[in-house]
Write a protein that holds these residues in place. Structure first.
Motif, short mmCIF file in Angstrom:
data_model
loop_
_atom_site.label_atom_id
_atom_site.label_comp_id
_atom_site.label_asym_id
_atom_site.label_seq_id
_atom_site.Cartn_x
_atom_site.Cartn_y
_atom_site.Cartn_z
N LEU A 28 0.84 -1.19 0.00
CA LEU A 28 0.00 0.00 0.00
C LEU A 28 0.88 1.24 0.00
O LEU A 28 1.89 1.30 0.70
CB LEU A 28 -0.91 0.00 1.23
CG LEU A 28 -1.81 -1.23 1.40
CD1 LEU A 28 -2.49 -1.22 2.76
CD2 LEU A 28 -2.85 -1.28 0.28
N ALA A 29 0.46 2.23 -0.78
CA ALA A 29 1.28 3.43 -0.91
C ALA A 29 0.41 4.66 -1.09
O ALA A 29 -0.73 4.58 -1.57
CB ALA A 29 2.24 3.29 -2.09
N TYR A 30 0.94 5.79 -0.69
CA TYR A 30 0.33 7.09 -0.97
C TYR A 30 1.30 7.82 -1.90
O TYR A 30 2.42 8.18 -1.50
CB TYR A 30 0.14 7.90 0.32
CG TYR A 30 -0.86 7.26 1.27
CD1 TYR A 30 -2.23 7.29 1.00
CD2 TYR A 30 -0.43 6.62 2.43
CE1 TYR A 30 -3.14 6.70 1.87
CE2 TYR A 30 -1.34 6.05 3.30
CZ TYR A 30 -2.69 6.09 3.01
OH TYR A 30 -3.60 5.50 3.87
N GLU A 31 0.89 7.96 -3.17
CA GLU A 31 1.75 8.51 -4.23
C GLU A 31 3.03 7.67 -4.30
O GLU A 31 2.96 6.47 -4.53
CB GLU A 31 2.02 10.00 -3.97
CG GLU A 31 0.74 10.83 -4.04
CD GLU A 31 0.98 12.30 -3.80
OE1 GLU A 31 2.10 12.68 -3.37
OE2 GLU A 31 0.05 13.09 -4.04
N ASP A 32 4.20 8.24 -4.02
CA ASP A 32 5.44 7.48 -4.16
C ASP A 32 5.97 6.97 -2.82
O ASP A 32 7.09 6.47 -2.74
CB ASP A 32 6.52 8.32 -4.86
CG ASP A 32 6.83 9.60 -4.09
OD1 ASP A 32 6.07 9.94 -3.16
OD2 ASP A 32 7.83 10.26 -4.44
N LYS B 51 -1.07 0.62 10.28
CA LYS B 51 -2.21 -0.17 10.75
C LYS B 51 -3.54 0.36 10.22
O LYS B 51 -4.39 -0.41 9.74
CB LYS B 51 -2.23 -0.25 12.28
CG LYS B 51 -2.19 1.05 13.04
CD LYS B 51 -2.04 0.79 14.54
CE LYS B 51 -2.09 2.10 15.32
NZ LYS B 51 -0.91 2.96 15.03
N SER B 52 -3.75 1.69 10.25
CA SER B 52 -4.99 2.25 9.71
C SER B 52 -5.04 2.13 8.19
O SER B 52 -6.10 1.90 7.61
CB SER B 52 -5.13 3.73 10.12
OG SER B 52 -5.39 3.84 11.51
N THR B 53 -3.90 2.26 7.55
CA THR B 53 -3.82 2.09 6.10
C THR B 53 -4.22 0.67 5.71
O THR B 53 -4.95 0.46 4.74
CB THR B 53 -2.39 2.40 5.61
OG1 THR B 53 -2.06 3.74 5.95
CG2 THR B 53 -2.28 2.23 4.10
N THR B 54 -3.75 -0.30 6.48
CA THR B 54 -4.12 -1.70 6.23
C THR B 54 -5.62 -1.90 6.38
O THR B 54 -6.26 -2.56 5.55
CB THR B 54 -3.36 -2.63 7.20
OG1 THR B 54 -1.95 -2.49 6.98
CG2 THR B 54 -3.76 -4.08 7.00
N LEU B 55 -6.20 -1.32 7.42
CA LEU B 55 -7.64 -1.46 7.63
C LEU B 55 -8.43 -0.84 6.48
O LEU B 55 -9.44 -1.39 6.03
CB LEU B 55 -8.05 -0.83 8.95
CG LEU B 55 -9.45 -1.23 9.44
CD1 LEU B 55 -9.41 -2.61 10.07
CD2 LEU B 55 -10.00 -0.22 10.44
N PRO C 294 -4.80 -1.28 -3.61
CA PRO C 294 -3.43 -1.77 -3.41
C PRO C 294 -2.49 -1.34 -4.54
O PRO C 294 -2.89 -1.27 -5.70
CB PRO C 294 -3.60 -3.30 -3.42
CG PRO C 294 -5.04 -3.54 -3.08
CD PRO C 294 -5.78 -2.37 -3.68
N ALA C 295 -1.24 -1.05 -4.16
CA ALA C 295 -0.20 -0.81 -5.15
C ALA C 295 0.38 -2.12 -5.63
O ALA C 295 1.02 -2.20 -6.69
CB ALA C 295 0.90 0.07 -4.55
N GLY C 296 0.16 -3.17 -4.85
CA GLY C 296 0.60 -4.51 -5.22
C GLY C 296 -0.12 -5.52 -4.36
O GLY C 296 -0.62 -5.20 -3.28
N GLY C 297 -0.21 -6.77 -4.82
CA GLY C 297 -0.92 -7.79 -4.07
C GLY C 297 -2.42 -7.56 -4.12
O GLY C 297 -2.94 -6.82 -4.97
#
Length: 279
Positions: free
Chosen positions: A12-16, A43-47, A56-59
């Motif tokens: 997971l990513a925010y921009e770069d 943790k909040s990003t995962t939720l 997702p940026a991947g997966g």
């Protein structure tokens, strides 16, 4: 362990800026899972990704084996209820109207408001102690009252999976305990699978069946709190010296921070620094 909701090699990513790195996670069905970790650990990003608020940026995130990103929104809303960290209410909306919006996934052109919807909304408002506020504007409520209204809306959705990002924010200690006890009742009596993000490690250890500790976008440890909450874990994840003892009420791990700052300790240090060195 069975799991309807899973993450596989999730990045997971925010921009770069990558926040979560190739994370594998399986949410145990019928359990309360709590994600903990220091600020900015992901943790909040995962939720948010588990609730499809973040692509997702991947997966991938999978629901019943299917990629969440490819499922119809309404199907997801009937399975996953999500309370984000900072929800925003429409201007001038009343408490009853906001809680009622939790029933939208169950509506269709041939199935409008029903007795079942009415029951779900009333039940959610009673359980969160906001029924007396039904006609009040959400804008006029205190932070704690608003938080309980948002939780009521998530409960009214009546999903099998419930994701709550820091649901005790703005609540005083008595309402924090009420909300977490409510989560436990929903899990035990109604079989709801619940995932929470909490800041308080002791609350997490007390209420979780399954604890996930994150650091720098990765899972450091996961499992029953009694097995993974150790002094070493607290030092590794939070950078805190502590003693872990049994909670006298529940027997769950209780983290007691190391010795606090003392004025006399600083005075002793200053005195030692002022003494001349002996050659």
């Amino acid at each position: 362990m069975t799991s309807r909701l899973t993450a596989r090699e999730l990045t997971l990513a925010y921009e770069d800026r990558t926040v979560v790195h190739e994370l594998d996670l399986a949410i145990p069905d019928g359990k309360v899972t709590v994600i903990v970790g220091p600020n900015a650990c992901g943790k909040s990003t995962t939720l948010r990704a588990l609730g499809r608020l973040l692509k997702p940026a991947g997966g991938a995130v999978l629901l019943d084996g299917e990629e969440l990103a490819k499922l119809p929104t309404k199907r997801i809303a009937r399975s996953i209820g999500l309370l984000p960290q900072t929800p925003v209410a429409p201007e001038a909306i009343t408490v009853a109207d906001l809680v009622s919006r939790g029933r939208q996934p169950h509506q269709a052109w041939w199935k409008q408001w029903s007795e079942e919807d009415e029951r779900a909304v009333s039940d959610a408002m009673e359980r969160t102690d906001v029924a007396a506020l039904a006609d009040r504007s959400v804008d006029a409520l205190s932070g704690g009252q608003r938080q309980r209204v948002w939780i009521a809306m998530a409960l009214a959705q009546e999903t099998d999976l419930l994701l709550l990002d820091e649901p005790t924010t703005y609540l005083d200690i008595s309402h924090q305990v009420e909300v977490l006890d409510l989560v436990r009742r929903l899990n035990r009596l109604r079989g709801r699978t619940v995932v929470l993000v909490l800041h308080d490690l002791n609350q997490a250890a007390r209420y979780a069946n399954h604890l996930v500790a994150m650091k720098a976008g990765r899972v450091v440890a996961e499992g029953p709190p009694g097995e993974i909450v150790t002094e070493e874990l607290v030092r590794d994840v939070f950078g805190l010296t502590s003693v872990v003892v049994p909670d006298p009420v529940t027997g769950s791990p209780l983290v007691v921070p190391g010795a606090p700052w003392r004025a006399d300790a600083d005075e002793e240090r200053d005195e030692s620094l002022s003494k001349p060195l002996r050659g």
